[in-house]
Each structure stands twice: as C-alpha cells, then as structure tokens.
Write a protein that holds these residues in place. Structure first.
Motif, short mmCIF file in Angstrom:
data_model
loop_
_atom_site.label_atom_id
_atom_site.label_comp_id
_atom_site.label_asym_id
_atom_site.label_seq_id
_atom_site.Cartn_x
_atom_site.Cartn_y
_atom_site.Cartn_z
N LEU A 3 0.83 -1.20 0.00
CA LEU A 3 0.00 0.00 0.00
C LEU A 3 0.87 1.25 0.00
N LEU A 4 1.95 1.23 0.77
CA LEU A 4 2.86 2.37 0.81
C LEU A 4 3.52 2.59 -0.55
N LEU A 5 3.98 1.51 -1.18
CA LEU A 5 4.58 1.63 -2.51
C LEU A 5 3.56 2.14 -3.52
N PHE A 6 2.33 1.66 -3.42
CA PHE A 6 1.28 2.12 -4.34
C PHE A 6 1.07 3.63 -4.18
N SER A 7 1.08 4.12 -2.92
CA SER A 7 0.87 5.56 -2.70
C SER A 7 2.01 6.38 -3.31
N VAL A 8 3.25 5.88 -3.20
CA VAL A 8 4.40 6.62 -3.75
C VAL A 8 4.32 6.66 -5.28
N LEU A 9 3.98 5.52 -5.88
CA LEU A 9 3.89 5.48 -7.35
C LEU A 9 2.68 6.27 -7.85
N ARG A 10 1.60 6.29 -7.07
CA ARG A 10 0.46 7.12 -7.46
C ARG A 10 0.85 8.60 -7.42
N THR A 11 1.63 8.99 -6.42
CA THR A 11 2.11 10.37 -6.36
C THR A 11 2.99 10.69 -7.57
N ALA A 12 3.75 9.70 -8.04
CA ALA A 12 4.56 9.92 -9.25
C ALA A 12 3.67 10.27 -10.44
N LEU A 13 2.52 9.61 -10.55
CA LEU A 13 1.60 9.90 -11.65
C LEU A 13 0.94 11.26 -11.50
N LEU A 14 0.76 11.70 -10.25
CA LEU A 14 0.10 12.98 -10.00
C LEU A 14 1.07 14.16 -9.99
N ALA A 15 2.37 13.88 -10.00
CA ALA A 15 3.38 14.94 -9.85
C ALA A 15 3.24 15.99 -10.95
N ALA A 16 3.58 17.22 -10.58
CA ALA A 16 3.43 18.34 -11.51
C ALA A 16 4.53 18.42 -12.55
N ASP A 17 5.65 17.72 -12.34
CA ASP A 17 6.76 17.82 -13.28
C ASP A 17 7.60 16.54 -13.23
N ASP A 18 8.56 16.48 -14.13
CA ASP A 18 9.43 15.30 -14.22
C ASP A 18 10.26 15.10 -12.96
N PHE A 19 10.72 16.18 -12.36
CA PHE A 19 11.53 16.05 -11.16
C PHE A 19 10.77 15.32 -10.05
N GLY A 20 9.51 15.68 -9.85
CA GLY A 20 8.69 15.00 -8.86
C GLY A 20 8.48 13.55 -9.20
N ARG A 21 8.24 13.26 -10.48
CA ARG A 21 8.03 11.87 -10.90
C ARG A 21 9.28 11.02 -10.66
N TYR A 22 10.42 11.55 -11.06
CA TYR A 22 11.66 10.78 -10.91
C TYR A 22 12.03 10.58 -9.44
N LEU A 23 11.75 11.60 -8.63
CA LEU A 23 12.00 11.46 -7.20
C LEU A 23 11.17 10.33 -6.61
N CYS A 24 9.89 10.28 -6.97
CA CYS A 24 9.01 9.22 -6.46
C CYS A 24 9.50 7.85 -6.89
N VAL A 25 9.94 7.74 -8.13
CA VAL A 25 10.45 6.45 -8.61
C VAL A 25 11.69 6.04 -7.82
N GLY A 26 12.60 6.99 -7.56
CA GLY A 26 13.79 6.68 -6.78
C GLY A 26 13.46 6.24 -5.37
N VAL A 27 12.52 6.93 -4.72
CA VAL A 27 12.11 6.57 -3.36
C VAL A 27 11.44 5.20 -3.34
N ALA A 28 10.56 4.96 -4.30
CA ALA A 28 9.88 3.67 -4.38
C ALA A 28 10.89 2.54 -4.58
N THR A 29 11.93 2.79 -5.35
CA THR A 29 12.97 1.78 -5.57
C THR A 29 13.70 1.44 -4.28
N VAL A 30 14.03 2.46 -3.49
CA VAL A 30 14.71 2.24 -2.21
C VAL A 30 13.84 1.40 -1.29
N ILE A 31 12.57 1.78 -1.15
CA ILE A 31 11.66 1.05 -0.26
C ILE A 31 11.46 -0.38 -0.74
#
Length: 404
Positions: free
Chosen positions: A319-347
């Motif tokens: 559920l936590l990973l789903f929330s992070v990846l959902r935030t990646a889809l909602l992000a306003a720019d590429d920087f936000g999307r890539y950050l979410c992907v990096g964090v999701a990868t670590v978790i």
C-alpha cells in the motif's frame, strides 16, 4: 487590508438585507471547506501505512528488548522512539517545503556526502566488521544513508533538466559517475548491501526518464559479463554468504545458521503465531540477538503473529509503494516523478531483500526493513524520503516560485 490600502477605518455596520440565519450557517460551511481543503492536501494513502509500520516496529523492538534482557536491549525502544520523533518532525517540515528546492540542494548534499564517506573510511567506528559509522559524542550516524538520499535527489534533478537526454552517451556517463563514486566508497567500508541499492535506484530512475530498451539490454549484458570478476572481488565472508544461499546445508553451524534459524522461526509461527513476546527462537538465542531487532526483525514478527501478521506487514508495504507510485503519476513535473520512482525503488529493494533473506529468496545482507527495523539513521532517512514524496503530493497542483 482595507486600512492598509488607504480606505480608512472600517465601519462596523450591518448591511441591508442581512440574513442572520445565513450567517449562522456560514461557520459550518467554512469548517467543511477547510476540512475538504485539508484532506485534499494530505495523502492518507501514504500516512496510514507509514504510521502502521512505524507502530509495528516500535512495538516489536520493545518486545524483543524485553525478551533479550539487559539494560541496553531493554532500552532500545526508547531510543527508537526518539529517532521516530525526529524523523516525523522532518516528515512534517519537508511536506510544507516545495520539493523543487531539493534539486539545487542536491548540488550541496552530494559532495558533502562524498566527503563524509571518505571521512568514515579513515575515522569511522567499526560495528559488525564494517566501518560505517561516525560518532559525535552520544550521537552516531551512517553517512551511507545520506549518500543514498543524495544520489536519489541528484539523479532525479539531472534527468529533469531541460535538454538532458538520458539516451545520449555523455548524460548516461554522467549518471554512472554520480552513482559509481558513492558505490565504491560504501563498498570499501565494506557495506555491499547498501552499495548495491544505488544501482537499481539510478536504473529505474533512468527508465522512468525514457531510457530506451536497447540500452537496458546492453547494460544488462555488460553486468553479466563482469559478474564473474565481481564475484572474485568479494571478501571471503561475502562469497560464503552466496554459496550458503545456494546450499544452506553447506555450513549449517556457521555461515548458514542465521538463515536456517530465520526460516525455522517463520515456519514455527504457523497461521496465527505464538503471541506477542511468546517467540522462542529469539530469546533462546537461535536468532542472532545482536540484530534480531534490525536485520532479522521480520522472523520475530512472523513467529509471534504467524502468516496473518506477516501478510499484513507485506500488504502495508504494498500500500505504501502504491501511494508513492500514485504520487509519481500525479506529480506536476518530471523532477517530482523521478524522485518518487527513486524513493519507491529504495523502499521496494530494502523490503524485498530484508524479507527475502529470511525465507531464502535472497542472500543474507545487512539491509534493514523500512520503518520497522531498529536503526536511527535509516529510520530518519526513510521518513525524509516519505516527507519529500508527500511534498510532491501537496504541491501537485501548485506552481513553484522557481518557475516564475
């Protein structure tokens, strides 16, 4: 505001056609609007599993300490709560800061983290065979966790810059250089498990930045070619861990002991578990008591809560990973999307490897379980990651001052 604009004193007179009944209903309406706006800007899908996992960690660290006994083990949970409070304070603070400031901040954080990694190799404190800690009086921390955060931020920031093409050789080389330097320094500690996490971080972030499949295949082929040489460059105990993973009966009384006992603990929990603080593998010393509250905390949870409790923990991580990846889809720019992907990868990799080594899906490594394992630096770092992700969610509909 009327006075500051030069309108003079405001008259407190009741306007004509004033509806007293409508004014009575205005307060509830404003409260409802406030609540709607508040819940629109917080991500309960992240907060709920995060708090549940933090609670599980605190409860079981307390229980393990009481079972093991001794002043140090019995008080670990108090230190854990202090670090949890520090991490939650960072989470709250970072949620209100526009995440787009973290990109330029990585230009400072990255070289600082490299200097800390060099410092720890010379003056660091050695625990469990690795020189990974820096001590300042009663406080100690792991520079590797700071370096990991710096790599996540730096990779996302570089790839989100205008004109950057991840499929161009020079940009690809820059990314490899960004991850290679901390990888080498962390491996020298030696902390191979933490160093290896950096590779999928940069790989998945580059993939999110539209790295072409053919380059992924080429990089994978290169990795397979150098894999034998990498194996022989490992230290003896690291090679032994891989061999024991492939054949646990190879050394059941030494190298294979921890993994076999972890499997026994998980299996003995059955469907519903033995009950809180009723496990036997940990208090009797079959599980390594020095790391039963960190690297091997999942077998304790599984033994005491059984399949039901273990499944619940896994579902919370999903559920936590789903929330992070959902935030990646909602992000306003590429920087936000890539950050979410990096964090999701670590978790994801921390969770999979930590749980996997307890059920013989991965070799034994010193990777803690996010939000649950004892460890101050890692716990604070995980809440910093999630605070940044929550900032991306909060600011998903707002322009940054940096874009003006």
């Amino acid at each position: 505001i009327h006075i500051l604009c030069g309108g003079g004193a405001m008259k407190h007179s009741v306007p004509k056609n004033y509806d007293l009944k409508q004014d009575k209903n205005a307060a509830p309406g404003r409260f409802q609007a406030f609540c709607a706006d508040f819940f629109h800007h917080i991500d309960l899908l992240q907060i709920i599993p995060m708090l549940i996992l933090l609670t599980i960690g605190a409860v079981f660290i307390y229980g393990i300490g009481q079972q093991v006994g001794g002043f140090a083990a019995a008080t670990f949970w108090k230190r854990h709560l202090i670090y949890m409070g520090i991490g939650l304070a960072f989470w709250i603070a970072l949620s209100f800061i526009d995440y787009r400031w973290f990109g330029p901040a990585s230009a400072v954080l990255y070289p600082v983290s490299i200097l800390l990694l060099v410092y720890v190799l010379v003056y660091g404190v050695k625990y469990f065979g690795a020189r990974s800690w820096i001590e300042f009086g009663p406080v100690n921390f792991q520079p590797a966790e700071i370096a990991k955060l710096a790599v996540v931020l730096a990779c996302a920031w570089i790839l989100s810059m205008k004109g950057v093409d991840v499929n161009h050789f020079l940009w690809m080389l820059l990314l490899l250089a960004v991850v290679a330097l901390p990888f080498i320094l962390i491996k020298m500690q030696p902390d191979l498990g933490t160093a290896l996490i950096l590779i999928p971080v940069v790989g998945f972030t580059a993939f999110a930045a539209r790295l072409k499949w053919r380059y992924l295949i080429i990089l994978g082929a290169i990795a397979l070619i150098i894999l034998p040489a990498a194996y022989f460059s490992l230290k003896d105990y690291q090679r032994d861990r891989i061999m024991v993973f492939l054949d646990p009966e190879r050394d059941p009384q030494n190298r294979g002991w921890n993994q076999l006992q972890a499997e026994m603990a998980i299996g003995s929990g059955g469907f519903t578990g033995k009950g809180f603080m009723q496990s036997t593998q940990n208090p009797m010393g079959y599980l390594p008591q020095t790391v039963s509250n960190s690297d091997f905390i999942f077998p304790v949870i599984a033994e005491e809560t059984g399949f039901i409790g273990s499944l619940f923990v896994v579902l919370m991580f999903m559920l936590l990973l789903f929330s992070v990846l959902r935030t990646a889809l909602l992000a306003a720019d590429d920087f936000g999307r890539y950050l979410c992907v990096g964090v999701a990868t670590v978790i994801f990799f921390h969770s999979v490897i930590n749980i996997g080594m307890s059920i013989r899906l991965t070799p034994v490594t010193g990777l803690p379980l996010p939000m649950i394992s004892y460890g101050g630096t890692f716990l604070v770092a995980m809440l910093v990651y999630l605070g940044i992700v929550h900032s991306i969610y909060v600011h998903r509909e707002k322009r940054s001052i940096m874009d003006l």
